[in-house]
Design a protein around this motif. Structure first.
Motif, mmCIF file in Angstrom:
data_model
loop_
_atom_site.group_PDB
_atom_site.id
_atom_site.type_symbol
_atom_site.label_atom_id
_atom_site.label_comp_id
_atom_site.label_asym_id
_atom_site.label_seq_id
_atom_site.Cartn_x
_atom_site.Cartn_y
_atom_site.Cartn_z
ATOM 1 N N TRP B 92 0.747 -1.210 0.166
ATOM 2 C CA TRP B 92 0.109 -0.005 -0.205
ATOM 3 C C TRP B 92 0.842 1.439 0.139
ATOM 4 N N ASP B 93 0.245 2.450 0.323
ATOM 5 C CA ASP B 93 1.007 3.761 0.342
ATOM 6 C C ASP B 93 1.233 3.814 1.820
ATOM 7 N N THR B 96 -0.058 7.123 3.646
ATOM 8 C CA THR B 96 -1.512 7.342 4.010
ATOM 9 C C THR B 96 -2.182 6.124 4.671
ATOM 10 N N ASP B 97 -1.590 4.957 4.506
ATOM 11 C CA ASP B 97 -2.058 3.767 5.144
ATOM 12 C C ASP B 97 -1.331 3.162 6.306
ATOM 13 N N TYR B 116 -6.276 -2.656 10.009
ATOM 14 C CA TYR B 116 -5.709 -1.992 8.824
ATOM 15 C C TYR B 116 -6.700 -0.779 8.247
ATOM 16 N N VAL B 118 -6.939 1.694 5.198
ATOM 17 C CA VAL B 118 -6.389 1.922 3.905
ATOM 18 C C VAL B 118 -7.112 3.009 3.120
ATOM 19 N N TYR B 119 -6.373 4.065 2.630
ATOM 20 C CA TYR B 119 -6.959 5.424 2.073
ATOM 21 C C TYR B 119 -7.649 5.189 0.747
ATOM 22 N N LEU B 120 -8.565 5.853 0.314
ATOM 23 C CA LEU B 120 -9.326 5.778 -0.847
ATOM 24 C C LEU B 120 -9.006 6.967 -1.491
ATOM 25 N N TYR B 121 -8.023 7.042 -2.702
ATOM 26 C CA TYR B 121 -7.801 8.117 -3.200
ATOM 27 C C TYR B 121 -9.099 8.905 -3.951
#
Lengths: 135, 121
Positions: B92-93, B96-97, B116, B118-121
């Protein structure tokens, strides 16, 4: 002046518009959905390549979990889809004890998914899960 | 034509990111409330795992992080002296995550929970 001759085509894209994969195309095409069957095979192959014929060993188990999740991540990212992945692996020695796992996810049902594979041999159990989240 | 800057945000503000410490506190609290003084029983343990996972997910949603997707995984096992190892890898990134984990154990059970974000762009 002849306006038709003056109209230049200086902004034509290198790839014709019809062949460009825009963001909308990616999200509506099949590529953007989580395909569980591919992931299933990937996980099984990852576990088999590392744990086949192995006996539970306290020293090696840390190395095994790391290798299994790394192999899962490598293979899933090789599919080249617009996804972020999370892979977890639990290895449990066979002792007659019980084990329960559950996962709860807050995501987009249309594009995201997960796959869990339960594997065992004579001395241990291995439960591996891969979550795929679209971005 | 002036466009509002909000339309071009591609990453969360520094105070709107998934914070590992805060999420870990949430998870430890849920485990403590749900699992103190329980004994392993094959019938109701699977209900406990599901309830704990849903609880943690609900509390993470209350943190008010917009545009974040959450995955919560809970493992409960019987304590019989066996060896167990849990590992995870994420693609992931890292800007952001992030993720948070917590463990809980008493004489009859052990429990590991991982969340966990996780960012949604």
């Amino acid at each position: 002046p002849n306006l038709a001759l003056q109209r230049g085509n200086w902004c034509s894209p290198a790839i014709p518009r019809s062949q460009q994969n825009t963001m909308e195309d990616l999200q509506t095409s099949e590529e953007a959905a989580f395909v569980a069957e591919d992931i299933n095979n990937i996980i099984k192959e990852s576990i088999d390549s590392i744990l086949l014929n192995a006996t539970y060993s306290q020293q090696k188990v840390a190395q095994w979990t790391a290798q299994i999740v790394e192999s899962c991540i490598k293979r899933t990212t090789a599919l080249n889809k617009p996804f972020k992945y999370v892979a977890t692996c639990v290895i449990l020695q066979k002792n007659g004890a019980g084990l329960h796992t559950a996962s709860s996810c807050y995501w987009d049902n249309a594009t995201d998914g997960s796959r869990t594979v339960r594997w065992e041999n004579k001395t241990m159990y291995c439960v591996t899960t891969v979550f795929g989240l679209a971005f | 034509m002036a466009l509002p800057a909000k339309d071009f945000v591609i990453e969360p503000a520094f105070n709107a990111k998934f914070r590992q410490g805060k999420a870990q506190d949430i998870i430890t609290e849920v485990l403590k409330t749900k699992l103190t003084n329980v004994t392993y029983h094959p019938d109701n343990t699977s209900t406990w795992t599901r309830e704990i996972a849903d609880d943690i997910k609900g509390k993470l949603k209350e943190m008010g992080l917009e545009r974040y997707k959450f995955v919560v995984q809970v493992v409960i096992g019987e304590q019989r002296g066996e060896g167990v190892k849990m590992g995870c890898r994420c693609f992931w990134d890292p800007n952001t995550d992030n993720y948070a984990t917590a463990e809980f154990s008493n004489e009859s059970i052990f429990c590991v929970a991982a969340a966990y974000g996780v960012y949604l762009y």
